[in-house]
Design a protein around this motif. Structure first.
Motif, PDB file in Angstrom:
ATOM      1  N   ILE A   1     -13.902  -5.649  20.266  1.00  0.00           N
ATOM      2  CA  ILE A   1     -13.005  -4.804  19.460  1.00  0.00           C
ATOM      3  C   ILE A   1     -13.614  -4.718  18.062  1.00  0.00           C
ATOM      4  N   MET A   2     -13.629  -3.537  17.505  1.00  0.00           N
ATOM      5  CA  MET A   2     -14.210  -3.408  16.163  1.00  0.00           C
ATOM      6  C   MET A   2     -13.107  -3.320  15.109  1.00  0.00           C
ATOM      7  N   VAL A   3     -13.354  -3.990  13.996  1.00  0.00           N
ATOM      8  CA  VAL A   3     -12.396  -3.954  12.893  1.00  0.00           C
ATOM      9  C   VAL A   3     -13.141  -3.591  11.607  1.00  0.00           C
ATOM     10  N   THR A   4     -12.599  -2.640  10.871  1.00  0.00           N
ATOM     11  CA  THR A   4     -13.201  -2.268   9.586  1.00  0.00           C
ATOM     12  C   THR A   4     -12.423  -2.962   8.472  1.00  0.00           C
ATOM     13  N   ILE A   5     -13.147  -3.637   7.609  1.00  0.00           N
ATOM     14  CA  ILE A   5     -12.510  -4.271   6.458  1.00  0.00           C
ATOM     15  C   ILE A   5     -13.062  -3.592   5.214  1.00  0.00           C
ATOM     16  N   SER A   6     -12.162  -3.017   4.416  1.00  0.00           N
ATOM     17  CA  SER A   6     -12.598  -2.335   3.199  1.00  0.00           C
ATOM     18  C   SER A   6     -12.242  -3.174   1.994  1.00  0.00           C
ATOM     19  N   LYS A   7     -13.135  -3.153   1.029  1.00  0.00           N
ATOM     20  CA  LYS A   7     -12.834  -3.872  -0.200  1.00  0.00           C
ATOM     21  C   LYS A   7     -12.362  -2.859  -1.232  1.00  0.00           C
TER      22      LYS A   7
ATOM     23  N   HIS B   1      -9.504  -6.952  -3.485  1.00  0.00           N
ATOM     24  CA  HIS B   1      -8.930  -7.416  -2.223  1.00  0.00           C
ATOM     25  C   HIS B   1      -9.514  -6.692  -1.022  1.00  0.00           C
ATOM     26  N   CYS B   2      -9.414  -7.361   0.131  1.00  0.00           N
ATOM     27  CA  CYS B   2      -9.872  -6.762   1.371  1.00  0.00           C
ATOM     28  C   CYS B   2      -8.666  -6.239   2.141  1.00  0.00           C
ATOM     29  N   VAL B   3      -8.772  -5.016   2.650  1.00  0.00           N
ATOM     30  CA  VAL B   3      -7.689  -4.464   3.463  1.00  0.00           C
ATOM     31  C   VAL B   3      -8.236  -4.055   4.827  1.00  0.00           C
ATOM     32  N   VAL B   4      -7.349  -4.068   5.831  1.00  0.00           N
ATOM     33  CA  VAL B   4      -7.763  -3.559   7.138  1.00  0.00           C
ATOM     34  C   VAL B   4      -7.125  -2.193   7.356  1.00  0.00           C
ATOM     35  N   ASP B   5      -7.677  -1.474   8.322  1.00  0.00           N
ATOM     36  CA  ASP B   5      -7.178  -0.159   8.716  1.00  0.00           C
ATOM     37  C   ASP B   5      -6.954   0.769   7.523  1.00  0.00           C
ATOM     38  N   PRO B   6      -7.994   1.095   6.772  1.00  0.00           N
ATOM     39  CA  PRO B   6      -7.810   1.995   5.630  1.00  0.00           C
ATOM     40  C   PRO B   6      -7.554   3.429   6.087  1.00  0.00           C
ATOM     41  N   SER B   7      -6.652   4.095   5.411  1.00  0.00           N
ATOM     42  CA  SER B   7      -6.454   5.531   5.668  1.00  0.00           C
ATOM     43  C   SER B   7      -7.589   6.276   4.976  1.00  0.00           C
TER      44      SER B   7
ATOM     45  N   ARG C   1       0.838  -1.208   0.000  1.00  0.00           N
ATOM     46  CA  ARG C   1       0.000   0.000   0.000  1.00  0.00           C
ATOM     47  C   ARG C   1       0.866   1.249   0.000  1.00  0.00           C
ATOM     48  N   ASN C   2       0.252   2.402  -0.269  1.00  0.00           N
ATOM     49  CA  ASN C   2       1.079   3.591  -0.508  1.00  0.00           C
ATOM     50  C   ASN C   2       1.833   4.107   0.721  1.00  0.00           C
ATOM     51  N   ASP C   3       1.509   3.551   1.916  1.00  0.00           N
ATOM     52  CA  ASP C   3       2.382   3.894   3.047  1.00  0.00           C
ATOM     53  C   ASP C   3       3.285   2.712   3.432  1.00  0.00           C
ATOM     54  N   GLY C   4       3.438   1.763   2.507  1.00  0.00           N
ATOM     55  CA  GLY C   4       4.384   0.678   2.725  1.00  0.00           C
ATOM     56  C   GLY C   4       3.831  -0.518   3.457  1.00  0.00           C
ATOM     57  N   ARG C   5       2.558  -0.476   3.804  1.00  0.00           N
ATOM     58  CA  ARG C   5       1.983  -1.585   4.574  1.00  0.00           C
ATOM     59  C   ARG C   5       1.531  -2.710   3.663  1.00  0.00           C
ATOM     60  N   GLU C   6       1.338  -3.911   4.296  1.00  0.00           N
ATOM     61  CA  GLU C   6       0.661  -4.987   3.591  1.00  0.00           C
ATOM     62  C   GLU C   6      -0.840  -4.826   3.815  1.00  0.00           C
ATOM     63  N   ARG C   7      -1.620  -5.688   3.126  1.00  0.00           N
ATOM     64  CA  ARG C   7      -3.072  -5.532   3.192  1.00  0.00           C
ATOM     65  C   ARG C   7      -3.638  -5.723   4.596  1.00  0.00           C
ATOM     66  N   SER C   8      -3.019  -6.664   5.351  1.00  0.00           N
ATOM     67  CA  SER C   8      -3.592  -6.959   6.666  1.00  0.00           C
ATOM     68  C   SER C   8      -2.780  -6.331   7.796  1.00  0.00           C
ATOM     69  N   GLN C   9      -2.127  -5.199   7.498  1.00  0.00           N
ATOM     70  CA  GLN C   9      -1.290  -4.567   8.495  1.00  0.00           C
ATOM     71  C   GLN C   9      -1.908  -3.269   9.007  1.00  0.00           C
ATOM     72  N   TYR C  10      -1.714  -3.024  10.285  1.00  0.00           N
ATOM     73  CA  TYR C  10      -2.209  -1.786  10.879  1.00  0.00           C
ATOM     74  C   TYR C  10      -1.143  -0.704  10.865  1.00  0.00           C
ATOM     75  N   ARG C  11      -1.584   0.520  10.985  1.00  0.00           N
ATOM     76  CA  ARG C  11      -0.626   1.613  11.166  1.00  0.00           C
ATOM     77  C   ARG C  11      -0.203   1.637  12.630  1.00  0.00           C
ATOM     78  N   PRO C  12       0.929   2.265  12.945  1.00  0.00           N
ATOM     79  CA  PRO C  12       1.353   2.276  14.351  1.00  0.00           C
ATOM     80  C   PRO C  12       0.366   3.043  15.237  1.00  0.00           C
ATOM     81  N   MET C  13       0.250   2.553  16.449  1.00  0.00           N
ATOM     82  CA  MET C  13      -0.694   3.170  17.379  1.00  0.00           C
ATOM     83  C   MET C  13       0.025   3.697  18.602  1.00  0.00           C
ATOM     84  N   GLU C  14      -0.601   4.639  19.240  1.00  0.00           N
ATOM     85  CA  GLU C  14      -0.032   5.229  20.437  1.00  0.00           C
ATOM     86  C   GLU C  14      -1.164   5.289  21.449  1.00  0.00           C
TER      87      GLU C  14
END
Lengths: 283, 287
Positions: free
Chosen positions: A196-202, A206-212, A20-33
């Motif tokens: 815990i809620m998870v959003t899956i976008s198509k 393909h399906c991706v998690v944690d869409p920007s 993905r355009n920030d370097g992630r894989e499809r099933s990867q989350y962005r860093p959290m704090e």
């Protein structure tokens, strides 16, 4: 922010390549704090930052009368405030629909006794119970609101401390409560099974998690699942698209996997945090 | 909540007398469920996968561009659809048209009285209805316009939301709003290992509570309600909505059961629309 067709195609191709355009894989989350117990006047609070999404959750407690339907259960209420600070779209009444959606999905996700047991919040059956008021403030929107909100809510509830009730006296029709005078003499809630809620976008095929927020615009359809210990407490399809039943089942499976990973990660972090020594002179 | 002075409001704090009687759906749920499902029959004495008989008619509201009346046992729903009109208070241009959906229970439709203003559940149902219909309507055909869809539930005997989605699909088609496909919806209730298609109000309440698997053991049975709306020709799920507590396998099975159930309704919807068209043609020819 709106994207042009070329930008959308770029994101789509990236998702297809699993890059993905920030370097992630499809099933990867962005860093959290995650920060907890940061609001002085709240009984429990948490702030979660997921890339550009920023959520602040604070829990307040009140004594209330239980409903007649469920006399031996407490209450939990969610309030979502989409302030215009988050995005200009929320100006005026713009954020109301989204706030309503998030509020209702949280209420439904926490409704099942199996996911969140309200009977511990009962003080005197039919007379007095604790009411948890969970206030959610969206400080910044960078996509994937549902996930961020649910994680922050769980973290805030984890740290919520309910004052210990020493005795309950019935004087005629009045209920008198005696609450422990020590401010640290509190009961913690058991929120290990909170959903815990998870959003899956198509996006494309393909399906991706944690869409920007940019990826959210490219999504043809999205599913939000709330998972508590590998079981679904709420599913809803957001956005205006539709899905084939097989794709739907595929995304549900992905959602449940991701949610359990996320859940273990969150609980690990929370347990580490609660091991830290409290600082202060009032102990 | 702002006060509504134009209508007669009930006293602020009242309770339904039903809560104190034995017919209270919330009392003794544990025992009720045991009794009811013990003989492997449902409270309504239907088969587990059997839907109730549906009555569907379109063109019932003369003022509206399109309308439909949907009746399944005691669940009665009226939907009216109005012509596309410009989106009020909108500054920017939207390429896709909008659907404005209002889902409302009539004050007398449920065991407890409903207010005139939409409550949280009704607002949630409106949002689900909107999302379900949006993928069935060719929204690019009426840019910067909105179509109003009003749903009124006259009586609620379970599965009201899925009834509303199906009826709204018929009303939209009758109103001549361009659509991709017919849209139908169905509800499934789950309690323990039982999957109940098209639950009535009593069954719906039973599916909403978690009960212990065995007395004394602190393990709960699965329970929940699933609503699925489907565009049948394209085989697309336009909305899946679930509450309760269910495992992935149960949901997979539920999706299969529900897609079958939604397909059963399609011929009825088609017949209703064809009847309406032929009837209109005949009157046109006579004129």
């Amino acid at each position: 922010m709106s994207l042009c067709e070329a930008e959308k195609t770029f994101i789509l191709h990236g998702v297809e390549e699993n890059f993905r355009n920030d370097g992630r894989e499809r099933s990867q989350y962005r860093p959290m704090e995650l920060e907890t117990n940061i609001v002085a006047h709240a009984f429990g609070s948490a702030r979660l930052r997921l890339a550009n999404t920023d959520v602040l959750v604070a829990v307040k407690i009140e004594v209330d009368v239980p409903t007649i339907d469920q006399p031996s259960e407490g209450k939990i209420e969610f309030f979502v405030d989409c302030s215009a600070n988050a995005t200009p779209d929320f100006e005026g009444r713009g954020g109301e629909d989204l706030a309503m959606e998030i509020m209702n999905s949280l209420t439904n996700a926490y409704k099942s006794t199996k996911a969140f047991n309200l009977s511990k919040l009962c003080i005197l059956k039919g007379r007095k119970c604790w009411k948890l008021m969970v206030d959610i403030l969206l400080l910044e929107c960078g996509g994937n609101l549902y996930d961020a909100v649910s994680l922050a809510v769980k973290a805030a509830l984890w740290h919520t401390e309910i004052p210990r009730v020493l005795s309950v006296n019935l004087d005629g029709n009045n209920v008198e409560l005696e609450v422990s005078e020590k401010i640290h003499d509190c009961i913690k809630l058991d929120v290990t099974s909170a959903p815990i809620m998870v959003t899956i976008s198509k996006i494309g095929e393909h399906c991706v998690v944690d869409p920007s927020s940019a990826e959210e615009q490219c999504a043809t359809a999205a599913v939000v699942v709330a998972i508590s210990q590998n079981r679904f407490t709420t599913i809803l399809q957001t956005g205006s698209g539709s899905l084939h039943p097989n794709t739907l089942i595929e995304s549900l499976t992905l959602g449940s996997q991701i949610a359990s990973q996320l859940d273990t990660a969150l609980i690990e972090v929370l347990q580490q945090k609660s091991g830290e020594k409290p600082i202060g002179f009032l102990l | 909540m702002p006060n509504d002075n134009r209508r007669i409001n009930g006293p602020e704090n009242t309770l339904s007398y039903r809560l104190f009687s034995n017919s209270n759906p919330h009392s003794n749920v544990q025992k009720k469920i045991k009794d009811i499902f013990k003989n492997n029959t449902r409270p309504s004495e239907r088969n587990f996968s059997e839907q109730r008989k549906i009555f569907l008619k379109c063109g019932v509201v003369s003022q509206a561009k399109g309308s439909a009346y949907f009746e399944v046992d005691n669940t009665k729903v009226i939907v009216s659809v109005y012509d596309p009109r410009e989106i009020p208070k909108k500054t920017d241009y939207s390429l896709k048209g909008e659907l404005y959906c209002v889902f409302k229970f009539a004050p007398f439709s449920c065991p407890t009285r409903r207010g005139y203003q939409q409550d949280a559940e009704e607002k949630q149902n409106s949002a689900i209805l909107k999302r379900a219909l949006e993928s069935a309507v060719c929204r690019h055909k009426f840019p910067n316009f909105q179509v109003d869809v009003y749903v009124l539930v006259l009586e609620n005997d379970g599965s009201a939301l899925s009834a509303a989605i199906t009826a709204a699909g018929v009303a939209l088609a009758q109103a001549g709003i361009p659509m991709y496909d017919t849209i139908t919806a169905a509800t499934l209730g789950v309690q323990g290992s039982h999957k109940i298609v098209d639950p009535n109000l009593e069954e719906e309440t039973l599916c909403n509570v978690a009960v212990y698997k065995n007395e004394g053991e602190k393990k709960y049975e699965s329970h929940g309600i699933i609503i699925l709306s489907m565009l049948s020709t394209h085989e697309q799920v336009s909305e899946l909505y679930q509450t309760g507590n269910l495992s992935l396998d149960t949901i997979n099975a539920a999706i299969n059961i529900l897609s079958k159930a939604t397909k059963e309704i399609v011929p009825l919807v088609e017949k209703c629309l064809v009847n309406h068209v032929t009837k209109n043609l005949k009157t046109d020819v006579e004129d």
